[in-house]
Design an enzyme around this catalytic site. Structure first.
Site, PDB file in Angstrom:
ATOM      1  N   LYS A   9       0.868  -1.187   0.000  1.00  0.00           N
ATOM      2  CA  LYS A   9       0.000   0.000   0.000  1.00  0.00           C
ATOM      3  C   LYS A   9       0.897   1.227   0.000  1.00  0.00           C
ATOM      4  O   LYS A   9       1.646   1.466   0.944  1.00  0.00           O
ATOM      5  CB  LYS A   9      -0.920  -0.001   1.214  1.00  0.00           C
ATOM      6  CG  LYS A   9      -1.878   1.192   1.249  1.00  0.00           C
ATOM      7  CD  LYS A   9      -2.767   1.144   2.475  1.00  0.00           C
ATOM      8  CE  LYS A   9      -3.738   2.302   2.517  1.00  0.00           C
ATOM      9  NZ  LYS A   9      -4.601   2.263   3.722  1.00  0.00           N
ATOM     10  N   LYS A  26      -2.102  -1.549  -3.729  1.00  0.00           N
ATOM     11  CA  LYS A  26      -2.967  -0.369  -3.729  1.00  0.00           C
ATOM     12  C   LYS A  26      -2.092   0.874  -3.869  1.00  0.00           C
ATOM     13  O   LYS A  26      -1.142   1.026  -3.102  1.00  0.00           O
ATOM     14  CB  LYS A  26      -3.762  -0.310  -2.418  1.00  0.00           C
ATOM     15  CG  LYS A  26      -4.726   0.865  -2.330  1.00  0.00           C
ATOM     16  CD  LYS A  26      -5.439   0.901  -0.976  1.00  0.00           C
ATOM     17  CE  LYS A  26      -6.407   2.075  -0.909  1.00  0.00           C
ATOM     18  NZ  LYS A  26      -7.070   2.178   0.408  1.00  0.00           N
TER      19      LYS A  26
END
Length: 324
Positions: free
Chosen positions: A196, A249
């Site tokens: 992320k 992400k």
């Protein structure tokens, strides 16, 4: 003469040789929920809604009927419930446990996934507990992980099929796995936000939940967008710690990371098409510069082609309808 165009000459031939096929079963539908009786349009994400629990159940059911197998929940928590140590995050009578129970009662076959992080509940707006040293902020890793474990257990007790730690604290996957197993929730899966990034693409999401940091940024725990090799380290750690699914992400700007993850692990790979990606497509489509259906399906196909088995997308319901 070699003629590759023979494999493109008609829809039937193109379908026969197509390498990447997109389907509704590839999608997880992110849904926002709040503790109100009305559904509210989200200004920062046109077409998205903060749902009441009743509205959430209806929207999830419509997506499920179109073939979308899973939803992931993001709560908008009332300001008066936010505290420095995010105690509301593990309240068994809180918004998310009640939403889980309602969804599982109405749609037993739906896979219900929950976000595990403190930012919706933390009065500082960070994914972890904050210690302030004058003007400097320190995000406390191990103290945060203890709270994340309590949060994951609360969701598991309510009936969640899967928990998804998005905080990027070190060691949280192993700690959550151990906590779940000790309380006889060994069948609850973990989808880890493995890579992320500290991305500028998250802005509209923070508007949807009103969860932006009050001070500082998230660069001491989310990954540097300039780094790719570092993702390998995170992949190996999350796999060793017991994750069932690994996630990248954002998705679109990080297709190389998705491909790298696919080559590194045998676990399923998920990718999150985030709010900034959504808003760019939505805005350009609304202004008539892009064909929304065509660009959404192309972007999702590109994410899957890069190696994602699972795609989290705010377009899940629409895309499922178009594919159907």
């Amino acid at each position: 003469m070699i003629r590759p165009r023979r494999n493109r000459k008609s829809p039937a031939v193109r379908a026969l040789v197509r390498e990447t096929t997109l389907s509704a079963s590839d999608f997880i539908y992110p849904l926002f929920v709040h503790d109100k009786d009305v559904n509210e349009a989200i200004d920062s994400m046109p077409g998205c809604t903060r749902w009441s629990i009743d509205g959430l159940v209806k929207e999830a059911g419509e997506a499920y009927a179109l073939g979308v197998p899973a939803v992931v929940l993001f709560p908008a928590i009332a300001e008066h419930l936010k505290t420095p140590r995010a105690e509301e995050s593990y309240n068994d009578d809180g918004l998310v446990p009640r939403a889980i129970k309602a969804l599982k009662a109405a749609h037993p076959g739906l896979c219900v996934i929950t976000d595990v992080a403190l930012d919706p509940y933390n009065s500082d707006g960070h994914d972890g507990i904050v210690r302030k040293n004058g003007d400097d902020l320190e995000i406390l890793n191990d103290e945060t992980v203890e709270v994340l474990c309590q949060q994951a257990l609360s969701h598991a007790r309510a009936g969640a099929d899967m928990v998804s730690p998005s905080d990027m604290m070190d060691g949280r996957v192993e700690a959550i796995r151990e906590s779940l197993d000790l309380e006889d929730h060994e069948n609850v899966s973990i989808m880890a936000y493995t890579a992320k990034y500290a991305s500028a693409f998250y802005g509209p999401f923070r508007g949807a939940l009103e969860s932006a940091p009050k001070a500082g940024d998230k660069k001491t725990y989310q990954m540097d967008p300039a780094n790719a090799r570092e993702a390998i380290r995170e992949i190996l750690l999350d796999e060793e710690e017991g994750a069932d699914i690994l996630m990248v992400k954002p998705a679109g700007p990080y297709l190389d990371i998705i491909a790298q993850m696919r080559e590194t692990t045998t676990l399923p790979v998920a990718a999150y098409q985030v709010s900034g990606e959504y808003l760019m497509i939505k805005s350009a489509s609304q202004d008539g510069w892009l064909d929304e259906k065509a660009i959404v399906l192309e972007s999702l196909t590109g994410i899957k082609r890069a190696g994602a088995d699972i795609i989290l997308t705010y377009f899940a319901k629409d895309a499922a309808s178009w594919l159907k």
